[in-house]
Design a protein around this motif. Structure first.
Motif, mmCIF file in Angstrom:
data_model
loop_
_atom_site.group_PDB
_atom_site.id
_atom_site.type_symbol
_atom_site.label_atom_id
_atom_site.label_comp_id
_atom_site.label_asym_id
_atom_site.label_seq_id
_atom_site.Cartn_x
_atom_site.Cartn_y
_atom_site.Cartn_z
ATOM 1 N N LYS A 108 -82.918 20.205 -36.950
ATOM 2 C CA LYS A 108 -84.252 19.860 -36.455
ATOM 3 C C LYS A 108 -84.264 18.491 -35.795
ATOM 4 O O LYS A 108 -85.062 18.235 -34.889
ATOM 5 N N TYR A 111 -81.758 19.477 -32.090
ATOM 6 C CA TYR A 111 -82.131 20.477 -31.086
ATOM 7 C C TYR A 111 -83.626 20.436 -30.797
ATOM 8 O O TYR A 111 -84.445 20.435 -31.707
ATOM 9 N N PHE A 114 -86.457 23.104 -32.316
ATOM 10 C CA PHE A 114 -85.778 23.912 -33.328
ATOM 11 C C PHE A 114 -86.747 24.311 -34.439
ATOM 12 O O PHE A 114 -87.491 23.480 -34.961
ATOM 13 N N TYR A 132 -84.946 27.641 -30.529
ATOM 14 C CA TYR A 132 -84.606 26.282 -30.117
ATOM 15 C C TYR A 132 -84.536 26.251 -28.589
ATOM 16 O O TYR A 132 -84.615 27.293 -27.921
ATOM 17 N N THR A 134 -81.820 24.918 -25.669
ATOM 18 C CA THR A 134 -80.441 24.462 -25.550
ATOM 19 C C THR A 134 -80.036 24.352 -24.083
ATOM 20 O O THR A 134 -80.899 24.316 -23.197
#
Length: 349
Positions: A108, A111, A114, A132, A134
């Motif tokens: 958390k 990311y 998240f 999340y 990315t």
């Protein structure tokens, strides 16, 4: 002018190129020596075949967390730059077994966006899920970008096949970095029997409407979908331990396509599996290693009896891109510690 410390790096995959760039930017004069370079397509040149995105691992061993954190944050910054091919994408990971993990606070903190998905929001047959934001990369373009950044920073390169690590011990070279990947198993002077291949087969399709990465973990099977910048979507995959065949298998490709369409029906937009525009079938050999990545230094002698610092950086399995920047920074730290230690030893004489 102070003479820069000379470094030879063996290997020009994503690990070698990233390590070279980090060292070159931090005051070293780096030369990369490799048989294969961005643009080459050889099954033993692993980097061009990768899916290349960072997928959070809630069960990741603590010793590797720093590598992934550094890489994620660096690549996130690169996603705001032109010509890197790095893009930001939403991601969803699902597991058929409950990992019994409550959100993983460290993830958390790293990311973006998240969160653990509540069980009542998960599809049937899924016991644990995370969402999340990315990054993913268009691998050929990203490798070229790394190489261009390296040479623009003053780094040099040499196309050559080396049979032994000692071949990189040139008279005026103080440091050699071994980034030989899967070749570390047979490369002279290394011959690491902990290194092995994990074969991965992928299918690239044209689906510019798909913007979200998805992964489904089912027992020993991992199904994943990775969108790229230009509209390609990478579908995978397989994990065949100690397999070295670089030829795509048609039956495996069919299984991959069926699993991915089941996970992401929007791939064919309701037109059926036969409507998918397949771009290519590929196979890559992941450079796996028992005990994980080898990141350490040692001292060896060159032919003239001079001490040479050797730093190893290989064995990244399927995490080469996800841990490339972190492991490169670790190499920098290891080398600087080794240099200081050598200076202290000289001072004692």
């Amino acid at each position: 002018m102070v003479k820069k410390t000379r470094v030879n790096i063996v290997g020009a995959g994503v690990i070698g190129l990233t390590t070279g760039l980090v060292l070159q930017r931090n005051g070293y004069q780096v030369n990369i020596i490799a048989e294969h370079w961005p643009g080459d397509l050889n099954v033993n040149y692993t980097s061009p075949w990768a899916g290349a995105y960072i997928k959070p691992d809630p069960k990741l061993d603590e010793k590797w967390r720093k590598l992934e954190e550094v890489s994620y944050k660096t690549l996130w910054a690169l996603s705001y730059m032109d010509d890197t091919s790095v893009i930001r994408i939403p991601g969803f990971d699902m597991y058929s077994k409950d990992l019994q993990i409550n959100g993983e606070p460290w993830l958390k903190g790293i990311y973006h966006k998240f969160q653990v998905i509540p069980k009542d929001k998960l599809p049937k047959g899924v016991e644990y899920g995370i969402s999340y934001t990315t990054v993913s990369m268009d691998v050929p373009k990203y490798l070229r970008w790394l190489l261009n950044q390296f040479t623009n920073a003053g780094g040099t390169k040499k196309k050559a096949h080396l049979n032994h690590l000692n071949d990189a011990f040139e008279p005026d070279v103080d440091i050699v970095v071994n980034c030989t990947g899967i070749s570390a198993r047979t490369f002279g002077g290394v011959e690491d029997d902990k290194v092995f291949s994990t074969r991965g087969q992928l299918v690239a399709v044209w689906a510019p409407h798909v913007k979200t990465a998805k992964a489904l973990h089912e027992d020993d099977t991992l199904t994943y979908i990775i969108p790229r910048e230009d509209g390609e979507v990478i579908l995978g995959g397989t994990s065949d331990v100690n397999e070295y065949d670089g030829t795509p298998d048609p039956k495996t490709a069919e299984l991959i396509l069926n699993r991915c369409v089941k996970l992401c029906p929007e791939l064919h937009q309701g037109k059926g599996l036969s409507s998918l525009q397949i771009i290519r079938h590929t196979v890559g050999l992941r450079p796996s290693r028992k005990d994980g990545i080898r990141l350490e230094t040692e001292i060896r002698k060159n032919s003239a009896g001079k001490d040479v610092i050797v730093c190893h950086n290989y064995g990244h399995h399927s995490h080469g891109y996800a841990r490339s920047w972190g492991s490169a920074m670790e190499v920098l730290d290891l080398i600087e510690a080794a240099v200081k230690n050598r200076q202290r030893n000289v001072a004692k004489l």
